[in-house]
Enzyme design. Structure first.
Site, PDB file in Angstrom:
ATOM      1  N   GLU A 157      19.999  29.991  52.245  1.00  0.00           N
ATOM      2  CA  GLU A 157      19.351  30.974  51.455  1.00  0.00           C
ATOM      3  C   GLU A 157      19.610  32.422  51.958  1.00  0.00           C
ATOM      4  O   GLU A 157      19.127  33.273  51.458  1.00  0.00           O
ATOM      5  CB  GLU A 157      17.736  30.783  51.771  1.00  0.00           C
ATOM      6  CG  GLU A 157      17.338  29.481  51.011  1.00  0.00           C
ATOM      7  CD  GLU A 157      17.696  29.401  49.670  1.00  0.00           C
ATOM      8  OE1 GLU A 157      17.488  30.136  48.526  1.00  0.00           O
ATOM      9  OE2 GLU A 157      18.420  28.390  49.309  1.00  0.00           O
ATOM     10  N   PRO A 159      24.276  37.269  46.249  1.00  0.00           N
ATOM     11  CA  PRO A 159      23.863  37.509  44.818  1.00  0.00           C
ATOM     12  C   PRO A 159      22.691  38.362  44.590  1.00  0.00           C
ATOM     13  O   PRO A 159      22.540  38.961  43.627  1.00  0.00           O
ATOM     14  CB  PRO A 159      23.087  36.078  44.461  1.00  0.00           C
ATOM     15  CG  PRO A 159      23.175  35.227  45.541  1.00  0.00           C
ATOM     16  CD  PRO A 159      23.820  35.926  46.577  1.00  0.00           C
ATOM     17  N   ASP A 180      45.083  49.133  34.601  1.00  0.00           N
ATOM     18  CA  ASP A 180      44.497  47.857  33.999  1.00  0.00           C
ATOM     19  C   ASP A 180      42.995  48.011  33.710  1.00  0.00           C
ATOM     20  O   ASP A 180      42.654  49.130  33.657  1.00  0.00           O
ATOM     21  CB  ASP A 180      44.619  46.706  35.174  1.00  0.00           C
ATOM     22  CG  ASP A 180      44.018  47.283  36.378  1.00  0.00           C
ATOM     23  OD1 ASP A 180      43.107  48.372  36.440  1.00  0.00           O
ATOM     24  OD2 ASP A 180      44.431  46.716  37.604  1.00  0.00           O
ATOM     25  N   ARG A 213      45.384  43.751  45.873  1.00  0.00           N
ATOM     26  CA  ARG A 213      46.191  44.412  44.839  1.00  0.00           C
ATOM     27  C   ARG A 213      46.143  45.991  44.769  1.00  0.00           C
ATOM     28  O   ARG A 213      46.979  46.344  44.294  1.00  0.00           O
ATOM     29  CB  ARG A 213      45.840  43.687  43.519  1.00  0.00           C
ATOM     30  CG  ARG A 213      44.839  44.059  42.999  1.00  0.00           C
ATOM     31  CD  ARG A 213      44.341  43.325  41.697  1.00  0.00           C
ATOM     32  NE  ARG A 213      45.178  43.670  40.572  1.00  0.00           N
ATOM     33  CZ  ARG A 213      44.806  44.611  39.912  1.00  0.00           C
ATOM     34  NH1 ARG A 213      44.083  45.335  40.023  1.00  0.00           N
ATOM     35  NH2 ARG A 213      45.919  44.841  38.870  1.00  0.00           N
TER      36      ARG A 213
HETATM   37 CL1  6GU Z   1      28.835  37.800  46.572  1.00  0.00          CL
HETATM   38  N1  6GU Z   1      27.359  35.436  46.923  1.00  0.00           N
HETATM   39  C1  6GU Z   1      26.925  34.511  46.544  1.00  0.00           C
HETATM   40  N2  6GU Z   1      26.543  33.230  47.281  1.00  0.00           N
HETATM   41  N3  6GU Z   1      26.516  33.990  45.335  1.00  0.00           N
HETATM   42  C2  6GU Z   1      26.944  35.014  44.531  1.00  0.00           C
HETATM   43  C3  6GU Z   1      27.684  36.113  44.838  1.00  0.00           C
HETATM   44  C4  6GU Z   1      27.833  36.209  46.146  1.00  0.00           C
HETATM   45  N4  6GU Z   1      27.518  37.011  43.696  1.00  0.00           N
HETATM   46  C5  6GU Z   1      27.204  36.166  42.757  1.00  0.00           C
HETATM   47  N5  6GU Z   1      26.473  35.129  43.163  1.00  0.00           N
END
Ligand code: 6GU
Length: 236
Positions: free
Chosen positions: A109, A82, A166, A151
């Site tokens: 983490e 994230p 798309d 894809r």
């Molecule tokens: Cl790529 N990994 C994780 N663990 N959480 C996320 C993410 C990725 N993208 C958004 N939330």
């Protein structure tokens, strides 16, 4: 890909992706990170330096795993997190041009940063996020990323125009789509789509696309290059 939950990645062998694999359009190997653990407990994590909640994935295990998996043909290392930069259609296109991608799925983490810093001495490392929310681990993100990339590979989609036309390929959201019947539960298909006038249909689709993007994703309109909209677009 490397993960402590290899079975989480089983859906990669289903449907469109499964067909692409059995047709030889791509190869896919899932490795269990625990194969590289050093102790009887097969520990992959430890508490963070500096304190705080959660656990960090240990560098020795990941280091050995990536030494083995990155050996061989050149590869780009993708690490879902994230805290990564946004994964976009443009990045999906870039990835689809690579000979080989290696995905490192972290849990807890995250992975000790030195693992990625060390890998970056040898390969390109991309830490990517699939959106502004937090998943428990990288596996589900890998499913999304791989589907977006595969894809785009030549021969995977029946009709290559599906990928060319798309959402996002022109920086806009796709407008609504309709099929038979002409009227369903009192709701009619827009007349223009049955007019046979393709200039008019293209204009109508473009307008719906602009309208929807304006309402749902104004940030995308802001990001368009200056010459992306013509006079008819701006008149909307
Ligand atoms: Cl790529 N990994 C994780 N663990 N959480 C996320 C993410 C990725 N993208 C958004 N939330």
């Amino acid at each position: 890909m490397v993960s402590i939950f290899p079975s989480y990645l089983a859906p990669l062998r289903e449907a469109l992706l499964g067909r692409a694999i059995s047709r030889g359009l791509l190869e896919l190997t899932v490795h269990d990170l625990r194969a590289w653990t050093h102790d009887v407990h097969q520990a992959v994590d430890d508490s963070p330096y500096g304190g705080g909640p959660g656990m960090v994935m240990r560098p020795q295990v990941w280091g050995d795993a990536l030494d083995d998996v990155l050996a061989g043909p050149p590869a780009r290392l993708v690490v879902p997190t994230p805290a990564g930069r946004p994964f976009t259609q443009a990045l999906a296109r870039e990835f689809s041009a690579e000979e080989r991608l290696v995905f490192a799925c972290g849990r807890y983490e995250g992975i000790d940063q030195r693992v990625l810093d060390d890998a970056a001495r040898r390969v390109t490392v991309d830490e990517v996020s699939i959106g502004d929310y937090v998943l428990v681990g990288g596996e589900v993100a890998v499913l999304a990323i791989v589907e977006a990339v595969v894809r785009l590979l030549p021969g995977v989609l029946g009709n290559p125009r599906s990928a060319a036309e798309d959402s996002f390929s022109d920086g806009l959201l796709e407008g609504p789509a309709y099929t038979r019947p002409e009227v369903w539960r009192g709701l009619a298909v827009p007349d223009v789509l049955r007019s046979g006038n393709h200039a008019l249909i293209d204009r109508w689709r473009r307008d719906r696309s602009l309208e929807r993007t304006h309402r749902r994703r104004p940030d995308l309109l802001e990001a368009l290059p200056a010459d992306a909209l013509d006079r008819a677009d701006r008149a909307l």
